[in-house]
Design a protein around this motif. Structure first.
Motif, PDB file in Angstrom:
ATOM      1  N   VAL A  31      14.668  20.057 -13.134  1.00 45.44           N
ATOM      2  CA  VAL A  31      13.494  19.969 -11.908  1.00 45.44           C
ATOM      3  C   VAL A  31      13.658  21.154 -10.801  1.00 45.44           C
ATOM      4  O   VAL A  31      12.601  21.437 -10.312  1.00 45.44           O
ATOM      5  N   SER A  32      14.794  21.518 -10.558  1.00 44.65           N
ATOM      6  CA  SER A  32      15.140  22.321  -9.684  1.00 44.65           C
ATOM      7  C   SER A  32      14.754  21.786  -8.259  1.00 44.65           C
ATOM      8  O   SER A  32      14.346  22.626  -7.436  1.00 44.65           O
ATOM      9  N   TRP A  33      15.336  20.672  -7.995  1.00 45.61           N
ATOM     10  CA  TRP A  33      14.980  20.093  -6.619  1.00 45.61           C
ATOM     11  C   TRP A  33      16.272  20.815  -5.795  1.00 45.61           C
ATOM     12  O   TRP A  33      17.449  20.763  -6.312  1.00 45.61           O
ATOM     13  N   ASN A  34      16.230  21.162  -4.501  1.00 48.33           N
ATOM     14  CA  ASN A  34      17.270  21.607  -4.062  1.00 48.33           C
ATOM     15  C   ASN A  34      17.853  20.526  -3.032  1.00 48.33           C
ATOM     16  O   ASN A  34      17.062  19.363  -2.731  1.00 48.33           O
ATOM     17  N   GLY A  35      19.134  20.694  -2.564  1.00 47.80           N
ATOM     18  CA  GLY A  35      19.566  19.294  -1.802  1.00 47.80           C
ATOM     19  C   GLY A  35      18.798  19.137  -0.565  1.00 47.80           C
ATOM     20  O   GLY A  35      18.642  17.984  -0.444  1.00 47.80           O
ATOM     21  N   GLY A  55       0.974  -1.200  -0.041  1.00 52.10           N
ATOM     22  CA  GLY A  55       0.034   0.115  -0.102  1.00 52.10           C
ATOM     23  C   GLY A  55       0.826   1.262  -0.097  1.00 52.10           C
ATOM     24  O   GLY A  55       0.238   2.434   0.536  1.00 52.10           O
ATOM     25  N   ILE A  56       1.942   1.190  -0.465  1.00 54.07           N
ATOM     26  CA  ILE A  56       2.683   2.344  -0.445  1.00 54.07           C
ATOM     27  C   ILE A  56       2.397   3.338  -1.631  1.00 54.07           C
ATOM     28  O   ILE A  56       2.113   2.954  -2.679  1.00 54.07           O
ATOM     29  N   GLN A  57       2.229   4.652  -1.062  1.00 54.86           N
ATOM     30  CA  GLN A  57       1.870   5.566  -1.944  1.00 54.86           C
ATOM     31  C   GLN A  57       2.949   6.622  -2.145  1.00 54.86           C
ATOM     32  O   GLN A  57       3.581   6.939  -1.015  1.00 54.86           O
ATOM     33  N   LEU A  58       3.494   7.024  -3.283  1.00 57.48           N
ATOM     34  CA  LEU A  58       4.266   8.238  -3.654  1.00 57.48           C
ATOM     35  C   LEU A  58       3.965   9.396  -3.849  1.00 57.48           C
ATOM     36  O   LEU A  58       2.871   9.401  -4.750  1.00 57.48           O
ATOM     37  N   THR A  59       4.576  10.301  -3.607  1.00 54.14           N
ATOM     38  CA  THR A  59       4.357  11.715  -4.387  1.00 54.14           C
ATOM     39  C   THR A  59       4.870  11.873  -5.626  1.00 54.14           C
ATOM     40  O   THR A  59       5.413  10.922  -6.065  1.00 54.14           O
ATOM     41  N   LYS A  60       4.373  12.971  -6.505  1.00 54.81           N
ATOM     42  CA  LYS A  60       4.710  12.964  -7.802  1.00 54.81           C
ATOM     43  C   LYS A  60       6.376  13.092  -7.859  1.00 54.81           C
ATOM     44  O   LYS A  60       6.937  12.442  -8.657  1.00 54.81           O
ATOM     45  N   SER A  61       6.840  13.814  -7.061  1.00 57.81           N
ATOM     46  CA  SER A  61       8.317  14.021  -6.981  1.00 57.81           C
ATOM     47  C   SER A  61       9.181  12.640  -6.707  1.00 57.81           C
ATOM     48  O   SER A  61      10.096  12.360  -7.165  1.00 57.81           O
ATOM     49  N   ILE A  67      22.399  12.782  -8.296  1.00 56.22           N
ATOM     50  CA  ILE A  67      20.864  12.966  -8.715  1.00 56.22           C
ATOM     51  C   ILE A  67      20.496  14.465  -8.787  1.00 56.22           C
ATOM     52  O   ILE A  67      19.829  14.830 -10.178  1.00 56.22           O
ATOM     53  N   LEU A  68      21.152  15.413  -8.298  1.00 55.22           N
ATOM     54  CA  LEU A  68      21.305  16.633  -8.620  1.00 55.22           C
ATOM     55  C   LEU A  68      21.675  17.336  -9.651  1.00 55.22           C
ATOM     56  O   LEU A  68      20.969  17.996 -10.472  1.00 55.22           O
ATOM     57  N   GLU A  69      22.517  16.623 -10.255  1.00 53.40           N
ATOM     58  CA  GLU A  69      23.194  16.753 -11.480  1.00 53.40           C
ATOM     59  C   GLU A  69      22.163  16.605 -12.648  1.00 53.40           C
ATOM     60  O   GLU A  69      22.097  17.304 -13.645  1.00 53.40           O
ATOM     61  N   MET A  70      21.693  15.429 -12.737  1.00 52.79           N
ATOM     62  CA  MET A  70      20.669  14.937 -13.466  1.00 52.79           C
ATOM     63  C   MET A  70      19.233  15.672 -13.675  1.00 52.79           C
ATOM     64  O   MET A  70      18.690  15.593 -14.503  1.00 52.79           O
TER      65      MET A  70
END
Length: 128
Positions: free
Chosen positions: A36-40, A3-9, A29-32
């Motif tokens: 998407v502009s995820w911060n650390g 029953g694991i649900q994930l967020t879109k991110s 991952i941040l380089e890739m």
């Protein structure tokens, strides 16, 4: 993993692990994911969440200058995650019907290959 649900991110991050099939550090991952502009900090929150949910695991360390970064890899395959989603929707009693429906939806699949894979699965299930 039931029953694991994930967020879109989180789902986007899992796609990266499934696509690359090799251990990755947060730096990689941040380089890739520059687009998407995820911060650390956000990435580390997602990594902890996925690790807590049992979807990724630490698989080693990599040195960056005079620091070390943990490497993560998927702990489940994309197919296993998909099966979990189907099961969480209450379709446990109709696995065969879902399988047939999915096979019919696979328009671009090689039908002979699909039949061969299904026959192999049936053979394995009979043996266990």
């Amino acid at each position: 993993m039931k029953g694991i649900q994930l967020t879109k991110s989180e789902e986007e991050l899992m796609e990266i692990f499934w696509e690359h099939r090799t251990p990755l550090t947060s730096v990689e991952i941040l380089e890739m994911t520059k687009q998407v502009s995820w911060n650390g900090n956000y990435l580390h929150v997602m990594l902890r969440s996925l690790q807590k949910k049992g979807l990724i695991k630490v698989s080693g360390m990599r040195r960056y200058g005079n620091q070390y970064a943990r490497q993560f890899e998927a702990a489940v395959t994309k197919a296993e995650y998909g099966a979990n989603l189907i099961m969480s929707k209450g379709l446990v009693d109709s696995i065969s019907q879902v399988t047939v429906a999915m096979a019919r939806q696979a328009e671009h699949a090689d039908k002979a290959e699909l039949i061969s894979q299904l026959e192999e699965i049936i053979k394995d299930l009979k043996e266990t």
